[in-house]
Design an enzyme around this catalytic site. Structure first.
Site, short mmCIF file in Angstrom:
data_model
loop_
_atom_site.label_atom_id
_atom_site.label_comp_id
_atom_site.label_asym_id
_atom_site.label_seq_id
_atom_site.Cartn_x
_atom_site.Cartn_y
_atom_site.Cartn_z
CG ASP A 323 97.16 23.20 93.02
OD1 ASP A 323 97.69 24.42 93.11
OD2 ASP A 323 95.66 23.14 93.08
CD GLU A 326 99.93 28.32 97.10
OE1 GLU A 326 99.23 27.51 97.41
OE2 GLU A 326 100.05 28.20 95.78
CG ASP A 436 93.09 29.03 91.67
OD1 ASP A 436 93.69 28.34 90.73
OD2 ASP A 436 92.74 28.85 92.60
C1 GLC Z 1 93.29 24.90 92.91
C2 GLC Z 1 94.25 24.96 91.64
C3 GLC Z 1 93.24 24.74 90.44
C4 GLC Z 1 92.65 23.59 90.45
C5 GLC Z 1 92.05 23.51 92.04
C6 GLC Z 1 91.57 22.10 92.30
O1 GLC Z 1 92.52 26.03 93.19
O2 GLC Z 1 94.68 26.48 91.75
O3 GLC Z 1 93.97 24.71 89.35
O4 GLC Z 1 91.76 23.21 89.70
O5 GLC Z 1 92.74 23.77 93.04
O6 GLC Z 1 92.54 21.00 92.18
#
Ligand code: GLC
Length: 679
Positions: A323, A326, A436
């Site tokens: 995660d 980007e 998200d």
């Molecule tokens: C980001 C991710 C999401 C996750 C959050 C906390 O927003 O896209 O899926 O739950 O971070 O880690």
């Protein structure tokens, strides 16, 4: 046929696996007698590619992008962006997939596709500025362009197969990754995880995975486990796995700056972090506070970071999600200081219409600011290059780091891996989720529309946060979303901290959820088979109807129904307070209605428009008239799938079922096709 054109000295992104000779691009080409392509490599060192669209042309592609399957009528920017509010006006999402296909329905043989292999920002103006003008612009003229024209009389599928062969075989997940996953940002400790597992079990709802979000780590430090909250991750993994449930932890891109934290210390000692121009490590604020970004563009860094996943596989972990890659930047030190200086300057001002709004946006603009992406550099095999020129490769290379390492960490068993950010090429190392999204009805439809576009670009293992990540879900929204997600390879219920809890058991009449999830498990032999065939043969698992029925012009504009594999058509409901919808059948099909854990009815319907009723507790889908699909007996997890008792559904004669052990890294050797017959 594929033509490769080189402009200037492109960065080698490794998006493409086939070695082709480059040609010189003809500066002006007449296509189809009327339309023309004008390409300018102008003196300002930018790149523009222009094409005049006919009213009837359709523009497919762009993978993870906003709006329709036909991309006409909007401007899209390939620039991997952490933006949790996917409203219609947005131009960039998390991925950058620079592939477009221009389809001429009346003269299908003149259909062609282009892949712009450029890792910085690319703007696709698809009839936004001028209705019939397609303009692709890059502020740089060092890139490869691949042009693909059809080799046979099925131009759409043929072009995709050629492109996919060019970019290499899609990632193969283990079969358990087709089971349902439950996730939520907010599960705090082992007991929260146990509760989820037990409640699903009590409700009798099948489950294959529970996701660990950032709270399993010590202060959001990658590759650490907070033993206060998770006294023994290994034991928890074993305990759940007995019931076929796997834990899937998150890994973030930024490494916390903290003395004595081994990952930080190692990265610092070996100069593995992205640097500013002056040679100091760039600092970005993310979840743990200040972090450094590993320089994933450097192969040495990839192999170092990738090897760390073993810390978790040694605990029994078999899957991950990558995660914030980007990379998301909440703030940079430079950005913060510039903002505070400006805020101080206006502290005593009489803020008026202009200055007030400017001041208000100052704080907002500290996150994911393009200025920050110009402040750090990558040490690549092709020299030291500023991040903004390679921005779209960062998430790709984080996931590649893991994928490359998995070959050593787990040579014989496939691991689950999916990422938020991506570029074409990453599809060989993992899937993606759609980021998200929100608990909005329109996001069910956006989820559906992205599926074929992503498949074109090689991303087969994908799905959205079912129920919506941001905002509060409702029971009906969740049920309708489940009725779509049971068909997508990644099937995960995930939501944000602070939103309404949305595990299936939080709602009344949990049995309705149970029934829908049970259908998913019955369909896994088919879904897995169609997935593997799509990956191994470079085809799409989800297709717009036009791909299969090019002569039926009625389907050209249908964007809320999809072909799934070679046998099924899906047409989910995505509006609230509706008990049915119109569905267009491009041929005679069998309508299947599923309810209360069983097939309620099967009915042959004739080609044409049909009003289809579908209650909240039902799932309706369609099998082509001449096709059959296999159904497994209901089971509670993929480990318990019984392939020896497959039932046949549909009116056709036979089905080619792909099977293997569900985890082999060599499916070409270990996989087999079984012909199932309707007797
Ligand atoms: C980001 C991710 C999401 C996750 C959050 C906390 O927003 O896209 O899926 O739950 O971070 O880690």
């Amino acid at each position: 046929m594929i033509q490769k054109y080189q402009f200037g000295a492109p960065f080698e992104t490794d998006a493409v696996v086939k070695k082709l000779q480059s040609n010189k691009y003809p500066t002006q080409t007449i296509v189809n007698g009327t339309t023309k392509i004008i390409l300018t490599e102008d003196k300002s060192h930018s790149f523009t590619w222009t094409y005049t669209l006919k009213d009837t042309d359709i523009v497919y592609g762009l993978g993870e992008a906003n709006r329709g399957i036909n991309k006409r009528g909007w401007i899209y920017k390939s620039w991997c962006t952490d933006d949790p509010v996917h409203t219609e006006n947005k131009e960039s999402l998390y991925g950058a997939h620079n592939f477009i296909m221009i389809y001429h329905p009346e003269t299908p043989d003149s259909t062609f596709a282009l892949f712009f292999d450029y890792p910085g920002k690319v703007t696709f103006d698809i009839g936004y500025t001028k209705t019939n003008e397609l303009k692709i612009q890059i502020e740089d003229n060092n890139l490869y362009v691949y042009e693909i024209t059809p080799d046979n009389s099925s131009p759409l599928t043929n072009i995709i197969t050629q492109f996919r062969a060019l970019i290499g075989q899609s990632y193969l997940p283990p079969r358990w990754a087709f089971g349902m996953g439950q996730s939520r940002w907010g599960y705090k400790n082992a007991n929260d995880i146990r509760t989820v597992y037990q409640k699903y079990k009590q409700a009798g709802i099948p489950l294959d995975s529970i996701y660990l979000d950032i709270d399993y780590m010590v202060n959001y430090k990658d590759f650490t486990i907070d033993t206060q909250k998770f006294p023994s991750l290994k034991d928890l993994v074993l305990e759940l796995k007995k019931d076929g449930v796997r834990l899937v932890p998150i890994i973030d891109a930024g490494v916390k700056i903290e003395e004595n934290y081994d990952i930080y210390e190692e990265g610092k000692t070996h100069d593995f972090f992205c640097k500013r121009k002056d040679g100091t490590n760039f600092v970005a604020g993310v979840w743990p506070g200040k972090t450094h970004f590993p320089d994933f563009l450097n192969p040495e860094v990839r192999s170092w970071f990738g090897s760390k996943y073993k810390i978790l596989t040694d605990e029994g972990i078999e899957g991950f999600w990558n995660d914030m890659n980007e990379p998301a930047i909440f703030y940079s030190e430079e950005g913060l200081s510039e903002t505070f200086t400006k805020l101080k300057e206006c502290e005593k001002e009489n803020l008026d219409i202009k200055s007030f709004f400017q001041t208000r946006s100052l704080m907002h603009s500290i996150s994911n600011n393009e200025k920050d992406y110009k402040r750090f550099y990558h040490k690549t095999t092709q020299g030291i290059i500023c991040h903004d020129k390679l921005h779209n490769l960062f998430g790709y290379n984080m996931t590649r780091a893991a994928g490359e390492a998995f070959k050593t960490i787990s040579p014989d068993k496939r691991l689950l891996m999916f990422s938020r950010s991506s570029y074409i090429g990453m599809h060989r190392y993992g899937g993606i989720w759609m980021g998200d999204n929100q608990s909005w009805w329109q996001h069910i439809l956006l989820n559906l529309k992205m599926l074929p576009s992503l498949n074109m670009c090689g991303f087969l293992y994908t799905g959205a946060d079912t129920g919506g990540f941001g905002g509060n879900t409702t029971r009906d929204l969740l049920l309708r979303w489940y009725a779509l997600s049971i068909f997508t390879p990644l099937f995960r219920n995930h939501s944000a901290l602070g939103t309404r809890e949305q595990e299936c058991y939080q709602f009344e009449q949990t049995n309705d959820f149970k029934s829908i999830v049970q259908l998913r498990y019955r369909l896994i032999p088919y879904l897995y088979s169609e997935y593997m065939k799509a990956a191994l043969n470079n085809t799409m698992m989800f297709r717009p109807l036009t791909f299969d029925y090019p002569k039926d012009f009625r389907v050209l504009e249908i964007e809320d129904q999809l072909m799934l594999g070679n046998e099924i058509m899906i047409a989910p409901i995505y509006t609230q307070n509706t008990r049915g919808r119109y569905v267009y059948l491009p041929e005679n099909m069998t309508k299947i209605v599923w309810q209360d854990g069983e097939i309620l009815s099967t009915k042959s319907l004739t080609k044409g428009d049909n009003y289809i009723e579908c209650d909240l507790n039902q799932v309706v889908f369609f099998i082509k008239g001449n096709a059959i699909i296999p159904l497994a007996p209901i089971c509670n997890c993929t480990d318990k799938l019984d392939y020896s008792k497959l039932e046949i559904l549909g009116e056709g004669a036979s089905y080619e079922l792909y099977t293997d052990n569900g985890f082999t890294t060599n499916p070409k050797k270990d996989g087999m096709i079984r012909i199932l017959k309707n007797t």
